[in-house]
Motif scaffolding. Sequence first.
Motif, short mmCIF file in Angstrom:
data_model
loop_
_atom_site.label_atom_id
_atom_site.label_comp_id
_atom_site.label_asym_id
_atom_site.label_seq_id
_atom_site.Cartn_x
_atom_site.Cartn_y
_atom_site.Cartn_z
N ARG A 177 0.83 -1.15 -0.05
CA ARG A 177 0.15 0.14 -0.06
C ARG A 177 0.96 1.34 -0.13
O ARG A 177 0.62 2.16 -0.78
CB ARG A 177 -0.94 -0.06 1.10
N GLU A 178 1.98 1.25 0.61
CA GLU A 178 2.94 2.49 0.69
C GLU A 178 3.63 2.41 -0.55
O GLU A 178 3.72 3.68 -1.11
CB GLU A 178 4.06 2.19 1.88
N MET A 179 4.03 1.45 -1.12
CA MET A 179 4.40 1.44 -2.59
C MET A 179 3.43 2.01 -3.61
O MET A 179 3.74 2.81 -4.54
CB MET A 179 4.88 0.05 -3.05
N SER A 180 2.21 1.77 -3.50
CA SER A 180 1.30 2.14 -4.36
C SER A 180 0.84 3.69 -4.29
O SER A 180 0.76 4.51 -5.27
CB SER A 180 -0.14 1.35 -3.88
N GLY A 181 1.16 4.01 -2.90
CA GLY A 181 1.08 5.62 -2.78
C GLY A 181 2.10 6.34 -3.43
O GLY A 181 2.09 7.32 -3.81
N ARG A 182 3.42 5.73 -3.35
CA ARG A 182 4.44 6.43 -4.11
C ARG A 182 4.39 6.50 -5.29
O ARG A 182 4.72 7.58 -6.04
CB ARG A 182 5.83 5.66 -3.58
N SER A 183 3.72 5.39 -5.84
CA SER A 183 3.74 5.59 -7.34
C SER A 183 2.41 6.42 -7.80
O SER A 183 2.45 7.33 -8.70
CB SER A 183 3.21 3.99 -8.01
N ALA A 223 8.79 2.55 -7.32
CA ALA A 223 8.37 2.93 -5.99
C ALA A 223 9.24 2.31 -4.98
O ALA A 223 9.18 2.69 -3.71
CB ALA A 223 6.96 1.94 -5.80
N CYS A 224 10.39 1.41 -5.52
CA CYS A 224 11.39 0.94 -4.77
C CYS A 224 12.69 1.90 -5.02
O CYS A 224 13.58 1.65 -4.23
CB CYS A 224 11.83 -0.42 -5.04
N GLY A 225 12.52 3.08 -5.57
CA GLY A 225 13.70 4.03 -5.71
C GLY A 225 14.65 3.47 -6.60
O GLY A 225 15.88 4.21 -6.60
N ALA A 226 14.41 2.58 -7.53
CA ALA A 226 15.21 2.26 -8.55
C ALA A 226 15.06 2.78 -9.97
O ALA A 226 13.92 3.28 -10.11
CB ALA A 226 15.43 0.78 -8.35
N ASP A 227 15.85 2.25 -10.69
CA ASP A 227 16.03 2.79 -12.27
C ASP A 227 15.26 1.58 -12.92
O ASP A 227 15.89 0.79 -13.24
CB ASP A 227 17.15 3.17 -12.59
N LEU A 238 5.95 12.21 -11.16
CA LEU A 238 5.92 10.73 -10.87
C LEU A 238 7.20 10.08 -11.25
O LEU A 238 7.73 9.47 -10.38
CB LEU A 238 4.74 10.04 -11.38
N ASP A 239 7.88 10.43 -12.25
CA ASP A 239 8.94 9.72 -12.72
C ASP A 239 10.43 10.47 -11.90
O ASP A 239 11.21 11.03 -12.26
CB ASP A 239 9.39 9.68 -14.26
N LEU A 240 10.54 10.22 -10.69
CA LEU A 240 11.69 10.72 -9.90
C LEU A 240 12.47 9.61 -9.50
O LEU A 240 11.91 8.44 -8.96
CB LEU A 240 11.28 11.56 -8.60
N PRO A 241 13.65 9.70 -9.24
CA PRO A 241 14.43 11.20 -9.56
C PRO A 241 14.62 11.21 -10.77
O PRO A 241 14.51 10.27 -11.79
CB PRO A 241 15.95 10.83 -8.91
N GLN A 242 14.79 12.49 -11.52
CA GLN A 242 14.77 12.65 -12.91
C GLN A 242 16.11 12.59 -13.49
O GLN A 242 17.42 12.53 -12.62
CB GLN A 242 14.55 14.23 -13.13
N GLN A 243 16.27 11.72 -14.69
CA GLN A 243 17.52 11.59 -15.23
C GLN A 243 18.13 12.75 -16.17
O GLN A 243 17.09 13.32 -16.57
CB GLN A 243 17.27 10.42 -16.02
N PRO A 244 19.38 12.58 -16.44
CA PRO A 244 19.93 13.77 -17.34
C PRO A 244 19.33 13.63 -18.67
O PRO A 244 19.29 14.76 -19.23
CB PRO A 244 21.44 13.40 -17.33
N GLY A 301 -1.01 16.59 1.59
CA GLY A 301 0.14 15.77 0.79
C GLY A 301 -0.31 14.27 0.36
O GLY A 301 0.44 13.43 -0.36
N ARG A 302 -1.64 14.03 0.31
CA ARG A 302 -2.31 12.64 -0.09
C ARG A 302 -2.65 12.99 -1.69
O ARG A 302 -2.73 14.07 -2.09
CB ARG A 302 -3.52 12.37 0.49
N VAL A 303 -2.63 11.87 -2.23
CA VAL A 303 -3.05 11.86 -3.75
C VAL A 303 -4.42 12.13 -3.88
O VAL A 303 -5.23 11.48 -3.32
CB VAL A 303 -2.73 10.45 -4.68
N ALA A 304 -5.01 13.35 -4.39
CA ALA A 304 -6.12 13.92 -4.33
C ALA A 304 -7.26 12.85 -5.17
O ALA A 304 -8.44 12.69 -4.65
CB ALA A 304 -6.20 15.01 -5.16
N PHE A 305 -6.74 12.24 -6.45
CA PHE A 305 -7.52 11.33 -7.20
C PHE A 305 -7.09 10.18 -7.62
O PHE A 305 -6.19 9.85 -8.63
CB PHE A 305 -8.16 12.01 -8.39
#
Length: 314
Positions: A28-34, A63-67, A245-251, A297-301
């Motif tokens: 559920r936390e991963m879903s919130g991050r996404s 959602a796991c902070g990877a590329d 959504l697509d963080l961190p930003q790549q060069p 700070g929650r997703v509105a929709f």
Amino acid sequence: MPARAKAIEDFAAALRELRKSVGNPPFREMSGRSGAISHTTLHEATKGNRLPSWETTVEFVKACGADPAAYRERWERANLAVRSAGAGLEASATDVAEIRTAHSPAGSRTPGGEIAGDVRPVPSAPEDRGRFRRIRPAALAVAAVGVVTAVLIAVAVNRGSGADGHSSNPSGSPSSSGLSAADCPIHATSPPWSPPAHEGDSAKFIGDITLPDCTRVGPRQTVTKVWRLKNAGTVPWRGYSLHRLDLPQQPDQCQTVSDVPIKDTRPGETVDIRTEITTPGKPGLCYVRFKMMEGSGRVAFPGGRPLNFQIIVG
């Protein structure tokens, strides 16, 4: 079908290992991050029952902070193994759904409001499950040729060589994904329905005021994107924002601020939301998505499509 099962399980194991490496966050936390995919879909990706779509894989990895790019080749190998293992039999319901999605016509589309959702399998009839049907040799040969052709087409699409290559990578990276002008506009599926964070809240997309989809912009340019939304509900928007959504930003991606503020907007009013975009030096397609966040700070929709921009660089 040992090769198919092994490919699916090995990929699920890789996702489980990635999640474990970051402390096994709740789904559920991963879903919130996404902000773009449900916790049940993320959980299903780790079970090894079927290969998740590339869109699901992208959201899981981010959602796991990877590329996601680091998992692209591994997913393609698993996807090819799954499809090849079924080439002599009828295509599975999931494969059919994914091929249809990859090659579907434009259909109805909401400009600026796409999402990278999971591909839904086509349900099979209960009486057909667990049973083999007698197939004439000639029909089997024709079916095998057709499925092999579909496999080759799907591999070409996943590698970005076809006009529908956008179906394979929604991450927004122009160079690492191989996206080009031919991939624009990107069409994506809707997320599962979910209620808004506040009962009665609603947003309506009015239009792209600047930079409509597939606008061409030169490399290393800074331009302004403006969307127009309407507060179509009964809840005032105070402290709302758009979160990238697509963080961190790549060069090699289009660069923006991570959070775009939205002026306070009363029910019935429209608001223009603007952000500065700096294009990368390499040509390609910038596909960047934002989710609207409410004041706390929650997703509105959570059940709505993210707002996006799609510009061709070069």
